[in-house]
Scaffold this active site. Sequence first.
Site, short mmCIF file in Angstrom:
data_model
loop_
_atom_site.label_atom_id
_atom_site.label_comp_id
_atom_site.label_asym_id
_atom_site.label_seq_id
_atom_site.Cartn_x
_atom_site.Cartn_y
_atom_site.Cartn_z
N ASP A 146 -79.67 -0.41 1.86
CA ASP A 146 -80.75 -0.85 0.26
C ASP A 146 -80.38 0.29 0.17
O ASP A 146 -80.92 1.03 0.82
CB ASP A 146 -80.46 -1.65 0.45
CG ASP A 146 -80.94 -2.80 -1.25
OD1 ASP A 146 -80.51 -1.96 -1.88
OD2 ASP A 146 -81.65 -3.60 -1.33
N ASP B 64 -76.91 -5.88 -9.55
CA ASP B 64 -78.24 -7.18 -8.26
C ASP B 64 -78.25 -8.15 -9.28
O ASP B 64 -78.82 -9.05 -9.65
CB ASP B 64 -80.21 -6.50 -8.92
CG ASP B 64 -79.81 -6.03 -7.62
OD1 ASP B 64 -79.03 -5.92 -6.70
OD2 ASP B 64 -80.55 -4.97 -7.62
#
Length: 683
Positions: free
Chosen positions: A429, A486
């Site tokens: 990430d 997301d």
Amino acid sequence: MKTWRFDTPSQTLVLASEGGVPHAVYWGPSLPECDLAEITKAARSDVTGGMLDHLAPISLCPVEGDSLHAQPGLMAYRNGTLIKPKFWLTAEAEDGFTCQDDDLGLSLRLKFEVKGEVIEASSRMVSEDVLTVHHFAAPVLPGPQSGKILHFSGRWIGEFRPERSLWAPGILTREARTGRSGHEHPPLAYFCEAGATNTQGVVFGMHYGWPGGHVMQAEELPDGRRQIQWGHARGTYGSGTEFETGVLALSVSNRGLNGCATAFQRHLRDDVVIWPDENRPRPVHYNCWEAIYFDHDINVLKDIADRAAELGAERFVLDDGWFGKRDDDTSSLGDWDIDPRKWPDGLTPFIAHVQRLGMTFGLWFEPEMVNLNSDLARAHPDWILGPVDQVEGRQQRVLDLANPEVREYLFDKLDAILTTEDIDYIKWDHNRLLPAPDAAQARGLLELLSRLRGAHPNVEIESCASGGGRVDAGILRHTHRVWLSDSNDALERLRIQHDAALMLPMALTGSHVGPRVCHTSGRSIDMKMRAWVAAQRHMGFEMDPRELTDSEAEVLREITQWWKDNRDWRMTADILRLECSDPAIIAEMNLAQEGDRFVVFVGQAQSSSQILPRPVRLTGLDPSAEYTLVLRTRADAPSLSRETPALKQEELRLSGAYLMQQGVVLPWSFPETMHVLEGTRVS
């Protein structure tokens, strides 16, 4: 005059040189064998009043002082003074050219490689003395003389938004200055001739493969010619003696956007990504983030894993919260040691439980970031990139990956976990923007990833950057999957996936079934819609399976099994965007490599303005062949669908010509639903 040509099945690039840096005299759809000298002569332009007496060509690297009076492809300074090179062609090879300026001690290497349907182009410069480079472009090519520019904007949970601009005198500049490929300006653009659509017309595609920020400049000169430049974000190359651009992927299509898009899809899947095992089926994911967030309890997680496996998951990914003292996003980034409070026996017992269920195990990291509230930041404040008083993002700062000590620390930490635990997948990430764009940071990242891949070649890595903030061929040379957004809102995902298919193939594009009430939009969407949208790409789940009703679980199991039954051929299928005269519809088609089968997804994103569905025309089929069609979702027709069109009751047999010219009329349906149509070519 010297000439060269580079060909793929769909495009031809013709270059010429009179002794200086080569320039493009033709870039477009494929040409037959021909006399390149004649093409070069045909490309020569006239001059008239208000111009210099000779029209300087737009070279592959325009420079100040070459009488072009256009945006230069190189802006470099020596001792604070702008240099004005005069490059001469000194060597040529199958994959490009070398040009020199002996007076300034400069060597320019222009590289071209044919990779399937794509031409890869890049530039490299070496200087005898230190230079400071502000801008350095990959090989510069001409723009078409008609049509529009299709480029992209975006944001968190709203990636890959199409933007359309007209060519006009001056420069259209799109620059990503966040230190990554960027939600804001993905490094992708199409230059469409007049009348081009998804399925027809001439289109030129460009994708710049670099994960550290980029600039695109599309310039129309006063004389009417056009040039297109791509390079790192300006001012990020720094000082040194060697400079290299990212790889610019080029595609041309006379079959509309789909032709360029499938060239890029195949290129990324087959030529860019290095698979640990290319024969391994893509596993169905389960990611626990939106089920538990930071609240790790091994018994709860075992229960969730049991349920995920029963639904059809084949990989369990443990997300943020397993390390340091990580109870929220304010602490512990950088402290990559297993938290003994949450995991007193380490991860091994839980991994063993996951594996007994028939799943492999993946783990979340955010290696490039650090919290000030961490042992690492307290020990090494000098390892943090940017000023002390900088504004934070998500309560965190960035580690200086240009520093070899930082890379060594991170490698040792990740290597230790990957060596001691049975992990086959990393979710990597990147949740904050850099203080300023920095090419050295991106180079450090790629070096770290390369070393980690060398030590653990069987581990897959996903590129996630607050969702789709780092999606490009540069990062995909070291990773295997992108977390596209997301947002697990199926309606938003339907659109994002559809537009990202202008570059991304199915095998690389993660898509998960989210919670009943979406955590980023607050919207409630039926399980069938959520599951079918996830099944359009590399399928996974990211919700708490304990919330599912029996009927929801049954729907999810059924669609997941359909995905597994069809994944092998679909992972190498082309994603073709379909033309729809109804703007409420988002439709696309997966066409097998052999052309013998397909599946069509028709998403009813909202209510249509007209009463009945308009036909959906297919593409890419053999006009003379016949195909049987089965509506997979026929049982989902609502009670307001009151008639009995054939597809609601039986299979149809129609020619490719009919399906592409007339199209398929589907049953009426509610908004926020999906039709799934399967087709097979009749032998």
